[in-house]
Design a protein around this motif. Structure first.
Motif, short mmCIF file in Angstrom:
data_model
loop_
_atom_site.label_atom_id
_atom_site.label_comp_id
_atom_site.label_asym_id
_atom_site.label_seq_id
_atom_site.Cartn_x
_atom_site.Cartn_y
_atom_site.Cartn_z
N MET A 135 -49.80 -75.42 8.24
CA MET A 135 -49.43 -74.60 6.94
C MET A 135 -50.77 -73.82 6.53
N GLN A 136 -51.79 -73.84 7.35
CA GLN A 136 -53.14 -73.05 6.88
C GLN A 136 -52.61 -71.44 6.38
N THR A 137 -51.76 -70.95 7.02
CA THR A 137 -51.30 -69.53 6.89
C THR A 137 -49.90 -69.73 6.03
N MET A 138 -50.13 -69.17 4.61
CA MET A 138 -48.81 -68.95 4.01
C MET A 138 -48.43 -67.61 4.05
N TYR A 139 -47.25 -67.33 4.53
CA TYR A 139 -46.78 -66.04 4.68
C TYR A 139 -46.33 -65.42 3.48
N SER A 140 -45.92 -66.11 2.43
CA SER A 140 -45.31 -65.57 1.25
C SER A 140 -46.15 -65.70 -0.13
N SER A 141 -46.17 -65.04 -1.11
CA SER A 141 -47.21 -64.99 -1.86
C SER A 141 -46.50 -65.95 -3.21
N ASN A 142 -45.16 -66.64 -2.97
CA ASN A 142 -44.62 -67.59 -3.89
C ASN A 142 -45.36 -68.61 -4.10
N GLY A 143 -45.93 -69.22 -2.88
CA GLY A 143 -46.77 -70.45 -2.76
C GLY A 143 -45.98 -71.41 -1.82
N TRP A 144 -44.94 -71.07 -1.25
CA TRP A 144 -44.29 -71.95 -0.31
C TRP A 144 -43.58 -71.21 0.69
N ASP A 145 -43.10 -71.55 1.87
CA ASP A 145 -42.17 -70.98 2.82
C ASP A 145 -41.17 -72.03 3.49
N SER A 146 -40.35 -71.19 4.13
CA SER A 146 -39.13 -72.12 4.82
C SER A 146 -39.64 -72.07 6.27
N PRO B 250 -31.63 -70.83 13.26
CA PRO B 250 -31.66 -71.99 12.28
C PRO B 250 -30.85 -71.78 10.88
N TYR B 251 -30.79 -72.59 10.43
CA TYR B 251 -30.14 -72.53 8.86
C TYR B 251 -30.84 -71.57 8.05
N VAL B 252 -30.27 -70.74 7.06
CA VAL B 252 -30.98 -69.91 6.16
C VAL B 252 -30.59 -70.14 4.97
N PHE B 253 -31.32 -70.58 4.17
CA PHE B 253 -30.80 -71.25 2.71
C PHE B 253 -30.17 -69.92 1.82
N PRO B 254 -28.88 -70.16 1.55
CA PRO B 254 -28.23 -69.20 0.80
C PRO B 254 -28.84 -68.36 -0.38
N ASN B 255 -29.54 -69.23 -1.21
CA ASN B 255 -30.43 -68.73 -2.65
C ASN B 255 -32.09 -68.68 -2.36
N ALA B 256 -32.39 -68.59 -0.94
CA ALA B 256 -33.69 -68.40 -0.65
C ALA B 256 -33.99 -67.14 0.00
N PRO B 257 -34.54 -66.10 -0.95
CA PRO B 257 -34.96 -64.88 -0.46
C PRO B 257 -36.05 -64.60 0.41
N TRP B 258 -36.64 -65.55 1.12
CA TRP B 258 -37.89 -65.58 1.79
C TRP B 258 -37.62 -65.70 3.26
N GLY B 259 -36.49 -65.91 3.67
CA GLY B 259 -36.49 -66.04 5.37
C GLY B 259 -36.73 -67.38 5.56
N VAL B 260 -36.82 -67.50 7.00
CA VAL B 260 -37.22 -68.93 7.55
C VAL B 260 -38.26 -68.59 8.74
N LEU B 261 -39.34 -69.20 8.69
CA LEU B 261 -40.28 -69.06 9.74
C LEU B 261 -39.91 -69.96 10.93
#
Length: 352
Positions: free
Chosen positions: A115-126, A185-196
């Motif tokens: 998790m050393q690379t965070m791909y989004s600026s939101n502070g989290w990734d899926s 993989p499953y993509v969360f319907p309310n998560a507009p940041w994709g899945v890694l």
């Protein structure tokens, strides 16, 4: 708890809270205090807006998430079908160290997700991780192997879901398996940041059936509900330049002519600039430039080649690194979709 073939695990969003008697501040005391889960070690139940010193802890979805301290884990038994492939999708946020990792296990399969690379600026990734079910009942374990000075330090976990994967079969219309990348993989319907989707060194079974993430960094699986995709409902975004690669090995006939076609575009996520996707088919290569305005769109490309072996390695990656223009920190890149490989009887009959 028996989940559907696609969706959240039991209390997968952690919105069902422990009883007050099972809490000491944010620390969860009882092994079975979080409904649907079994915990081990120092696990915290974090409410959105909770502060740690001067830092605001971010909860990806809903009002609650859990944080795993040193050597802490959460576990849930899941009813599945023996021999089937499944992917687990979950959201995670780093809260302390740069080198935080998560160990995901469904024995005998296990993988360590860096998790050393965070791909989004939101502070989290899926993240997605896949396994083959060894029996009809398995145990999913998400474990923090960290050894921080602060034993409470560790990643936040939220929204844990499962999806059955159905390995696609070859057809006479496409020698690539899952060339439309609709199976994934499953993509969360309310998560507009994709899945890694992590590199294959972290996962023996790719959550993108038919493909291998043959790189040091992940690729991002995106959906049409939140992004522009060239075709269908899903596509792949190459978010880490030459470190973000998908590939597939295909059976071919030496001396026979083949055509590799695919779409290159942008996801309508303010990822603008001069992009280049490099495609490889055995010894042949093609560089496809794409001038992205970051507002969606795509072009099609074709690579014609003559096979030199019974197996041909097909590979795609982005030449350059890109970040979104709206925050200048979220990694992004070109989108690829509708990947097709067909043989042609004669080069003279080929129409590009």
């Amino acid at each position: 708890m028996i989940p559907p073939c696609s969706g959240l695990l039991g209390n997968g969003d952690f919105e069902h809270k422990p009883k007050p008697a099972d809490m000491k501040g944010t620390q969860v005391l009882g092994q079975h205090a979080i409904p649907g889960w079994e915990i081990s070690g120092f696990v915290e139940y974090i409410e959105s807006g909770h502060k740690q010193g001067d830092m605001l802890l971010v909860v990806p979805e809903g009002a609650y998430a859990v944080r795993l301290g040193n050597e802490a884990s959460i576990k849930q038994a899941i009813k599945v079908a023996k021999g089937m492939y499944y992917s687990i999708t979950f959201s995670a946020a780093r809260t302390c160290a740069q080198e935080e990792t998560l160990n995901v296990t469904v024995a005998p399969d296990s993988g360590v997700l860096p998790m050393q690379t965070m791909y989004s600026s939101n502070g989290w990734d899926s993240y997605a991780w896949a396994f083959k079910a060894p029996s009809d009942l398995v145990e999913l374990i998400i474990h923090n192997p960290g050894v921080e000075e602060d034993p409470a330090c560790g990643p936040l976990i939220d929204s844990v879901a499962i999806k059955a994967l159905y390995p696609p079969r070859l057809t006479n219309k496409n020698l690539l398996k899952n060339g439309d990348v609709e199976e994934g993989p499953y993509v969360f319907p309310n998560a507009p940041w994709g899945v890694l989707i992590p590199p294959n060194i972290e996962d023996d079974h790719c959550p993108l059936p038919g493909w291998i993430v043959e790189s040091l960094k992940a690729v991002k699986y995106i959906d049409a509900a939140h992004y522009t995709v060239p075709q269908g409902q899903r596509a792949v975004e190459l978010v880490a330049g030459r470190e973000s690669v998908i590939s597939q090995v295909v059976r071919t006939v030496p001396g026979k002519v083949y055509v590799l076609s695919f779409a290159v575009g942008d996801a309508n996520n303010t990822c603008a600039g001069s992009m280049v996707v490099e495609a490889f088919a055995g010894r042949d290569t093609l560089k496809v430039p794409y001038d992205s305005q970051g507002k969606g769109g795509f072009k099609r490309a074709v690579l014609k080649f003559t096979a030199t072996a019974t197996r041909t390695h097909v590979m795609f990656f982005s030449t350059f690194y890109h970040t979104r223009s709206d925050d200048m920190s979220s990694l992004c890149g070109p989108v690829i979709d509708d990947l097709r490989l067909v043989s042609v009887r004669s080069p003279r009959r080929l129409r590009l």
